[in-house]
Design a protein around this motif. Sequence first.
Motif, PDB file in Angstrom:
ATOM      1  N   UNK A  61      14.309  -4.696  -0.516  1.00 44.95           N
ATOM      2  CA  UNK A  61      13.987  -4.996   0.865  1.00 44.95           C
ATOM      3  C   UNK A  61      12.901  -6.073   0.943  1.00 44.95           C
ATOM      4  N   UNK A  62      12.896  -6.804   2.035  1.00 48.72           N
ATOM      5  CA  UNK A  62      11.936  -7.878   2.256  1.00 48.72           C
ATOM      6  C   UNK A  62      10.575  -7.282   2.620  1.00 48.72           C
ATOM      7  N   UNK A  63       9.535  -7.567   1.830  1.00 49.61           N
ATOM      8  CA  UNK A  63       8.216  -6.988   2.117  1.00 49.61           C
ATOM      9  C   UNK A  63       7.592  -7.631   3.344  1.00 49.61           C
ATOM     10  N   UNK A  64       6.775  -6.875   4.027  1.00 42.05           N
ATOM     11  CA  UNK A  64       6.101  -7.380   5.207  1.00 42.05           C
ATOM     12  C   UNK A  64       4.628  -7.012   5.116  1.00 42.05           C
ATOM     13  N   UNK A  65       4.209  -6.020   5.839  1.00 41.53           N
ATOM     14  CA  UNK A  65       2.809  -5.636   5.853  1.00 41.53           C
ATOM     15  C   UNK A  65       2.526  -4.619   4.762  1.00 41.53           C
ATOM     16  N   UNK A  66       1.242  -4.370   4.496  1.00 43.51           N
ATOM     17  CA  UNK A  66       0.876  -3.425   3.443  1.00 43.51           C
ATOM     18  C   UNK A  66      -0.445  -2.756   3.747  1.00 43.51           C
ATOM     19  N   UNK A  67      -0.698  -1.660   3.038  1.00 45.27           N
ATOM     20  CA  UNK A  67      -1.949  -0.919   3.184  1.00 45.27           C
ATOM     21  C   UNK A  67      -2.120  -0.049   1.955  1.00 45.27           C
ATOM     22  N   UNK A  68      -3.341   0.034   1.449  1.00 46.24           N
ATOM     23  CA  UNK A  68      -3.653   0.953   0.368  1.00 46.24           C
ATOM     24  C   UNK A  68      -4.146   2.270   0.942  1.00 46.24           C
TER      25      UNK A  68
END
Length: 163
Positions: A61-68
């Motif tokens: 899938x195409x990555x977008x936002x992120x968070x740890x």
Amino acid sequence: QEGTFEWAEDMNDANPEVYGGSEGLEYKDGFLTFVAVEHRFIFRLNMATGTYTRKKLPFIQEPDNLRFLDDTLYVLTDGDHTPNDGVWAWDQTGAYQVWREEEHNYPAGVAFSPDNKIMYVSHYGEATWQIWREDGYAFNEPHLGANYTDLVGGLDSPIVVRN
């Protein structure tokens, strides 16, 4: 892959073909982390040493936002992969889908409550939802080998903002 980086003073000196389509950004513990959509890489820049690591994301899938959240990286995906877009977690055990989007626009932002028992997911152009684990555990607690998407409940109602 590992290497070094430096900040360019002039955009003409940069090389965006290496990190094309950058999205999502988080700074934590001296590391700047972002995804490169075009080649599905995740970059972690060590701001103190000027070094980086680059890894291929372990899903199509195409990555977008992120968070740890602790040592787990949560990556939101979008694109033409519905119903497989959603929220992915990537930790020392591998990558697994936490939330699968089936009816709404793609998720564009994620955050957690102070006790980490509620995940807030904003969907592009639609709403922000609260999601929780039906087993009562926090999102930074083990999923005990179960299919994670089966443990996640919620999506009871979107947030309503009043004037």
